[in-house]
Every structure is written in structure tokens, then in C-alpha cells.
Design a protein around this motif. Structure first.
Motif, PDB file in Angstrom:
ATOM      1  N   MET A  53       1.073  11.953 -17.933  1.00 23.50           N
ATOM      2  CA  MET A  53       0.136  11.037 -17.271  1.00 23.50           C
ATOM      3  C   MET A  53      -0.691  11.747 -16.195  1.00 23.50           C
ATOM      4  N   ILE A  54       0.003  12.459 -15.308  1.00 24.07           N
ATOM      5  CA  ILE A  54      -0.738  13.118 -14.214  1.00 24.07           C
ATOM      6  C   ILE A  54      -1.641  14.217 -14.765  1.00 24.07           C
ATOM      7  N   TYR A  55      -1.109  14.985 -15.727  1.00 25.74           N
ATOM      8  CA  TYR A  55      -1.899  16.093 -16.281  1.00 25.74           C
ATOM      9  C   TYR A  55      -3.175  15.574 -16.954  1.00 25.74           C
ATOM     10  N   SER A  56      -3.032  14.505 -17.735  1.00 26.93           N
ATOM     11  CA  SER A  56      -4.216  13.971 -18.435  1.00 26.93           C
ATOM     12  C   SER A  56      -5.218  13.413 -17.430  1.00 26.93           C
ATOM     13  N   PHE A  57      -4.712  12.701 -16.436  1.00 26.03           N
ATOM     14  CA  PHE A  57      -5.603  12.148 -15.412  1.00 26.03           C
ATOM     15  C   PHE A  57      -6.369  13.280 -14.717  1.00 26.03           C
ATOM     16  N   ALA A  58      -5.631  14.322 -14.319  1.00 24.45           N
ATOM     17  CA  ALA A  58      -6.261  15.445 -13.607  1.00 24.45           C
ATOM     18  C   ALA A  58      -7.280  16.146 -14.505  1.00 24.45           C
ATOM     19  N   LEU A  61     -10.203  13.316 -15.793  1.00 27.74           N
ATOM     20  CA  LEU A  61     -10.928  12.457 -14.845  1.00 27.74           C
ATOM     21  C   LEU A  61     -11.168  13.111 -13.486  1.00 27.74           C
ATOM     22  N   LEU A  62     -10.228  13.871 -13.023  1.00 25.49           N
ATOM     23  CA  LEU A  62     -10.344  14.382 -11.657  1.00 25.49           C
ATOM     24  C   LEU A  62     -11.068  15.738 -11.568  1.00 25.49           C
ATOM     25  N   ILE A  63     -10.581  16.700 -12.342  1.00 16.62           N
ATOM     26  CA  ILE A  63     -11.091  18.070 -12.195  1.00 16.62           C
ATOM     27  C   ILE A  63     -12.588  18.209 -12.507  1.00 16.62           C
ATOM     28  N   PRO A  64     -13.107  17.506 -13.519  1.00 11.51           N
ATOM     29  CA  PRO A  64     -14.547  17.627 -13.745  1.00 11.51           C
ATOM     30  C   PRO A  64     -15.371  17.285 -12.500  1.00 11.51           C
ATOM     31  N   ALA A  67     -14.376  20.400  -9.670  1.00 10.69           N
ATOM     32  CA  ALA A  67     -14.764  21.790  -9.969  1.00 10.69           C
ATOM     33  C   ALA A  67     -16.099  22.201  -9.330  1.00 10.69           C
ATOM     34  N   PRO A  68     -17.129  21.324  -9.317  1.00 12.26           N
ATOM     35  CA  PRO A  68     -18.396  21.739  -8.706  1.00 12.26           C
ATOM     36  C   PRO A  68     -18.261  22.171  -7.241  1.00 12.26           C
ATOM     37  N   MET A  69     -17.274  21.639  -6.535  1.00  6.71           N
ATOM     38  CA  MET A  69     -17.053  22.080  -5.150  1.00  6.71           C
ATOM     39  C   MET A  69     -16.583  23.528  -5.113  1.00  6.71           C
ATOM     40  N   PHE A  70     -16.059  23.987  -6.232  1.00  7.88           N
ATOM     41  CA  PHE A  70     -15.575  25.367  -6.318  1.00  7.88           C
ATOM     42  C   PHE A  70     -16.533  26.239  -7.146  1.00  7.88           C
ATOM     43  N   GLY A  71     -17.742  25.712  -7.359  1.00  7.13           N
ATOM     44  CA  GLY A  71     -18.758  26.504  -8.044  1.00  7.13           C
ATOM     45  C   GLY A  71     -18.625  26.557  -9.554  1.00  7.13           C
ATOM     46  N   ARG A  72     -17.878  25.650 -10.144  1.00  3.78           N
ATOM     47  CA  ARG A  72     -17.743  25.636 -11.609  1.00  3.78           C
ATOM     48  C   ARG A  72     -18.131  24.272 -12.164  1.00  3.78           C
ATOM     49  N   GLU A  73     -18.554  24.269 -13.405  1.00  5.29           N
ATOM     50  CA  GLU A  73     -18.867  22.998 -14.082  1.00  5.29           C
ATOM     51  C   GLU A  73     -18.159  22.967 -15.426  1.00  5.29           C
ATOM     52  N   LYS A  74     -17.767  21.768 -15.821  1.00  4.26           N
ATOM     53  CA  LYS A  74     -17.191  21.601 -17.150  1.00  4.26           C
ATOM     54  C   LYS A  74     -18.333  21.694 -18.164  1.00  4.26           C
ATOM     55  N   SER A  85     -12.049  24.152 -30.338  1.00  8.54           N
ATOM     56  CA  SER A  85     -10.744  23.504 -30.375  1.00  8.54           C
ATOM     57  C   SER A  85     -10.611  22.524 -29.212  1.00  8.54           C
ATOM     58  N   PHE A  86      -9.973  21.410 -29.493  1.00 10.19           N
ATOM     59  CA  PHE A  86      -9.716  20.424 -28.441  1.00 10.19           C
ATOM     60  C   PHE A  86      -8.820  21.026 -27.349  1.00 10.19           C
ATOM     61  N   LEU A  87      -7.978  21.990 -27.751  1.00 13.43           N
ATOM     62  CA  LEU A  87      -7.070  22.612 -26.783  1.00 13.43           C
ATOM     63  C   LEU A  87      -7.820  23.321 -25.655  1.00 13.43           C
ATOM     64  N   THR A  88      -9.002  23.854 -25.976  1.00 13.97           N
ATOM     65  CA  THR A  88      -9.811  24.506 -24.938  1.00 13.97           C
ATOM     66  C   THR A  88     -10.067  23.531 -23.792  1.00 13.97           C
ATOM     67  N   LYS A  89     -10.351  22.269 -24.170  1.00 13.95           N
ATOM     68  CA  LYS A  89     -10.638  21.252 -23.150  1.00 13.95           C
ATOM     69  C   LYS A  89      -9.347  20.738 -22.516  1.00 13.95           C
ATOM     70  N   LEU A  90      -8.339  20.553 -23.346  1.00 13.70           N
ATOM     71  CA  LEU A  90      -7.062  20.045 -22.831  1.00 13.70           C
ATOM     72  C   LEU A  90      -6.434  21.021 -21.831  1.00 13.70           C
ATOM     73  N   PHE A  91      -6.656  22.319 -22.060  1.00 12.52           N
ATOM     74  CA  PHE A  91      -6.065  23.341 -21.191  1.00 12.52           C
ATOM     75  C   PHE A  91      -7.006  23.802 -20.076  1.00 12.52           C
ATOM     76  N   ASN A  92      -8.081  23.079 -19.843  1.00 12.70           N
ATOM     77  CA  ASN A  92      -9.026  23.407 -18.752  1.00 12.70           C
ATOM     78  C   ASN A  92      -9.656  24.787 -18.883  1.00 12.70           C
TER      79      ASN A  92
END
Ligand SMILES: [Zn+2]
Length: 269
Positions: A53-58, A61-64, A67-74, A85-92
Motif C-alpha cells: 500500500m505505502i509503496y504504491s501510494f509513494a 501518487l507522491l513521488i511524481p 521529484a521536481p523539487m529534486f530536479g527530476r521529472e517522471k 516494461s511496466f516494471l520500469t515505472k513500478l521500480f521508479n
């Protein structure tokens, strides 16, 4: 005593594995160890459910937004850009800096004008946080400026497709046409045992009916070369020759890397 040590070591191993593969997974795992104590009922089940639950939420919903505050974009998946692969997105593993994000869109547009059917299909990019934190096993993917993309393939009727040859997108090599040439042997003789290593990371070979599309892959490489910000591209020298590419941006990455006739790596300034 031995039991406790074993437990500690396996927890440590899990923490490292989650951190290396997803960056945030290890920390979430630690937080859960603190929230759910081992004397609670069904603690293992509760830990797994809470982690998911926490991992999926983060991740979704959260990290995208953080990340811009840290100079990165999804990387935004569009009709022209997609993760293999979907795993690329699932694994950030799908974060880049804003400049590389724009560059990807430009490359995709230029591919579209050549053939609207061809998408820019990306593999590993960077993690969302911290310059200097490498995206294992690609040690250089640590600053938001690097990304791997797939070659383009076609069927026997020369119809191009966005399908690739392995589940991971890595590890199915386009062998040199000239059999005398053998970069991986040269590297192996120099003691670099890891050069062929990605062949163990296909996670299953697929689409065996497809072939490397020289024409479309060349278009993709030209689109990358033509981006001013792009300053280095890695593919195997035999492919550079085969596709008649002259650009000085295309370099040989050296034997300390892994072979690059299964994907393209490029980076911006
Ligand atoms: Zn790379």
C-alpha cells in the motif's frame, strides 16, 4: 544467537535489494519494521500488505510530485513515448531531468514525422532522487541525464513494430554481420568478464519472429544525434559501421561497460 544473526542479515539483504532496485523501497521497508512489531498477530501478512500500500501510494501518487523539487521529472508516457516494461515505472526507474525530458519529446516527434507508427520506447532512465545515486546496474545513470532506449524491429514483411525481443528490453544482441569481428571476445581476453553479462537479464526472450530494422533504428539514432544537447551515444562499433553513421557523438563505451548491441544509451550535457 545464530537464528537472530540470520534474521538480521536477511533483513539487511532485503533492505539493500529494495534500495538498489527501487531507491525508495528500502526506506519504506524500514518504516514498516517500526510500525508493525513482530508480536502483533499475523505480523508478516500485515507487513506485506502495508508495504504494497505505502509503496504504491509513494510510487504512483507522491513521488511524481516530489521529484521536481529534486530536479527530476517522471517521463510522461504519450502516444509517442512509452516504457518498454511496466516494471520500469513500478521500480521508479523512469525519471530524467527536465532538459532530457524535452529532448525525449523532440526525438519522439522527429520519429513520428518519419513514421507515426514508431514510438520512442525507453528502458532504464534514472531514479527520482539524489545526484550520485546510481541506478543499478547502470553506474552512470545517476544524474538524470542518461537514458537507455530500444532499437526498432520489424517483421519479415519489413513492417516496423514497437515490440521488442526480450521482456526486460536488454540482453538480446544484434550480432556483428562480420563474424571475424568479436568485441566481446576482445573484452573477455582483456579480463572484462561482465561484457556479455546482460544476456542473463532478458527475463525471457520474446517475439522471435522479429528482426532488427536497420532503416528505422538508423532514423532513431539520427533523431538522437540531431539533438544539440545530446553529447554522447553508446552503441557497438559494428552497428555504427553497419548503419553508416559518422557522428562523433557515437562512442565506444569501453570494455568496462556492458555490450551495447541490444540497446542504445545516450546522455545530455
Ligand atoms: Zn545506459
Amino acid at each position: 544467537m545464530f537464528h537472530k544473526l540470520f534474521k538480521f542479515l536477511s533483513k539487511f539483504f532485503l533492505f539493500c535489494l529494495l534500495t538498489l532496485t527501487t531507491q525508495i523501497g528500502g526506506i519504506i521497508y524500514l518504516i514498516i519494521q517500526l510500525i508493525i512489531k513482530n508480536d502483533t498477530q499475523k505480523y508478516l501478512f500485515k507487513k506485506v500488505v502495508l508495504f504494497i500500500m505505502i509503496y504504491s501510494f509513494a510510487t504512483f501518487l507522491l513521488i511524481p510530485y516530489l521529484a521536481p523539487m529534486f530536479g527530476r521529472e517522471k517521463i510522461q508516457d504519450t502516444t509517442q513515448i512509452q516504457a518498454h516494461s511496466f516494471l520500469t515505472k513500478l521500480f521508479n526507474r523512469n525519471y530524467v531531468n527536465p532538459k532530457l525530458h524535452i529532448t525525449l519529446k523532440e526525438i519522439a516527434n522527429s520519429l513520428k514525422s518519419y513514421n507515426p507508427e514508431i514510438k520512442l520506447v525507453y528502458l532504464d532512465a534514472n531514479f527520482p532522487f539524489i545526484d550520485g545515486f546510481p541506478l543499478a546496474p547502470h553506474l552512470s545513470h545517476k544524474d538524470g541525464k542518461k537514458i537507455d532506449v530500444s532499437f526498432v524491429y520489424q517483421d519479415k514483411n519489413q513492417i516496423v513494430t514497437n515490440q521488442k525481443l526480450s521482456n526486460s528490453g536488454y540482453g538480446v544482441f544484434e550480432q556483428p554481420l562480420d563474424q571475424k569481428y568479436n568485441q566481446s571476445l576482445i573484452c573477455k581476453e582483456k579480463g572484462y568478464w561482465q561484457y556479455n553479462f546482460t544476456r542473463y537479464f532478458t527475463f525471457g526472450k520474446i517475439n522471435k519472429h522479429l528482426f532488427f530494422s536497420e532503416k528505422a533504428t538508423k532514423k532513431l539514432l539520427l533523431a538522437i544525434i540531431n539533438q544539440k544537447q545530446v553529447h554522447k551515444i553508446f552503441i557497438e562499433p559494428h552497428l555504427k559501421n553497419r548503419l553508416h553513421l559518422q557522428s562523433s557523438k557515437i562512442r565506444f563505451h569501453g570494455c568496462q561497460a556492458v555490450r551495447h548491441d541490444d540497446h542504445i544509451h545516450f546522455q545530455i550535457n
